[in-house]
Design a protein around this motif. Structure first.
Motif, PDB file in Angstrom:
ATOM      1  N   UNK A  40      49.779  98.601  32.834  1.00 48.25           N
ATOM      2  CA  UNK A  40      50.099  97.604  33.039  1.00 48.25           C
ATOM      3  C   UNK A  40      49.960  96.441  31.779  1.00 48.25           C
ATOM      4  N   UNK A  41      48.752  96.888  31.329  1.00 45.66           N
ATOM      5  CA  UNK A  41      48.441  95.932  29.963  1.00 45.66           C
ATOM      6  C   UNK A  41      49.400  96.379  28.788  1.00 45.66           C
ATOM      7  N   UNK A  42      49.265  97.809  28.705  1.00 46.78           N
ATOM      8  CA  UNK A  42      50.271  98.388  27.826  1.00 46.78           C
ATOM      9  C   UNK A  42      51.706  98.060  27.710  1.00 46.78           C
ATOM     10  N   UNK A  43      52.180  97.793  29.025  1.00 50.56           N
ATOM     11  CA  UNK A  43      53.590  97.724  29.395  1.00 50.56           C
ATOM     12  C   UNK A  43      53.769  96.198  29.258  1.00 50.56           C
ATOM     13  N   UNK A  44      52.839  95.411  29.067  1.00 53.02           N
ATOM     14  CA  UNK A  44      52.951  93.851  29.093  1.00 53.02           C
ATOM     15  C   UNK A  44      53.023  93.684  27.808  1.00 53.02           C
ATOM     16  N   UNK A  45      51.951  94.376  26.649  1.00 49.27           N
ATOM     17  CA  UNK A  45      51.983  94.251  25.201  1.00 49.27           C
ATOM     18  C   UNK A  45      53.420  94.431  24.889  1.00 49.27           C
ATOM     19  N   UNK A  46      53.952  95.753  25.097  1.00 46.93           N
ATOM     20  CA  UNK A  46      55.150  96.153  24.798  1.00 46.93           C
ATOM     21  C   UNK A  46      56.295  95.130  25.006  1.00 46.93           C
TER      22      UNK A  46
END
Length: 147
Positions: A40-46
């Motif tokens: 979820x954090x990676x998706x948010x950062x992207x």
């Protein structure tokens, strides 16, 4: 030849050592625990990166369009004023309309820079360094030849 029939393929079933098994288990548990959160954090950062790139492109377009629009607006204003006054007076009026707010904005920006603590600290350090260099140059009879 008999050597052509020989196969060197042998399967060795190496069992992992106890520390390796513990590390594998800990890694698997950490992945199961933190995996969804990291995903979820990676998706948010992207998503934020994409939004930032789009915003940057839009702002670049806006700056370029505003620059061209400003140039054409002041050209239009100069031509409009030139109908009622000499061309030089129209240019002077238009230039004043640009330069006075630009000067006010520049003074405001310099005042904001002056209020920044880091700039004041850097200026103070540069002043102390300059004093040290001048003191060294005065103490040394040859001036700056000591450097």
């Amino acid at each position: 030849m008999a050597g052509d029939q020989t196969s060197y393929r042998t399967a060795i079933a190496a069992r992992p050592s106890e520390p390796e098994r513990i590390l594998r288990l800990l890694l698997a548990e950490f992945t199961a625990w933190a995996g969804p959160t990291l995903y979820r954090a990676g998706k948010f950062v992207l998503a934020e990166l994409v939004r930032g790139v789009i915003a940057l492109a839009a702002l670049c377009f806006a700056v370029i369009a505003a620059a061209y629009g400003t140039v054409y607006f002041f050209r239009f204003l100069t031509e409009l004023l030139a109908r009622w006054m000499p061309h030089w007076a129209a240019l002077l009026t238009t230039s004043s309309l640009m330069l006075i707010p630009a000067g006010i904005a520049a003074l405001f920006g310099l005042w904001q820079i002056y209020r920044m603590r880091s700039v004041r600290a850097t200026a103070a350090a540069a002043a102390r360094a300059g004093d040290a260099v001048r003191g060294f140059a005065r103490a040394n009879g040859n001036g700056a030849k000591g450097f």
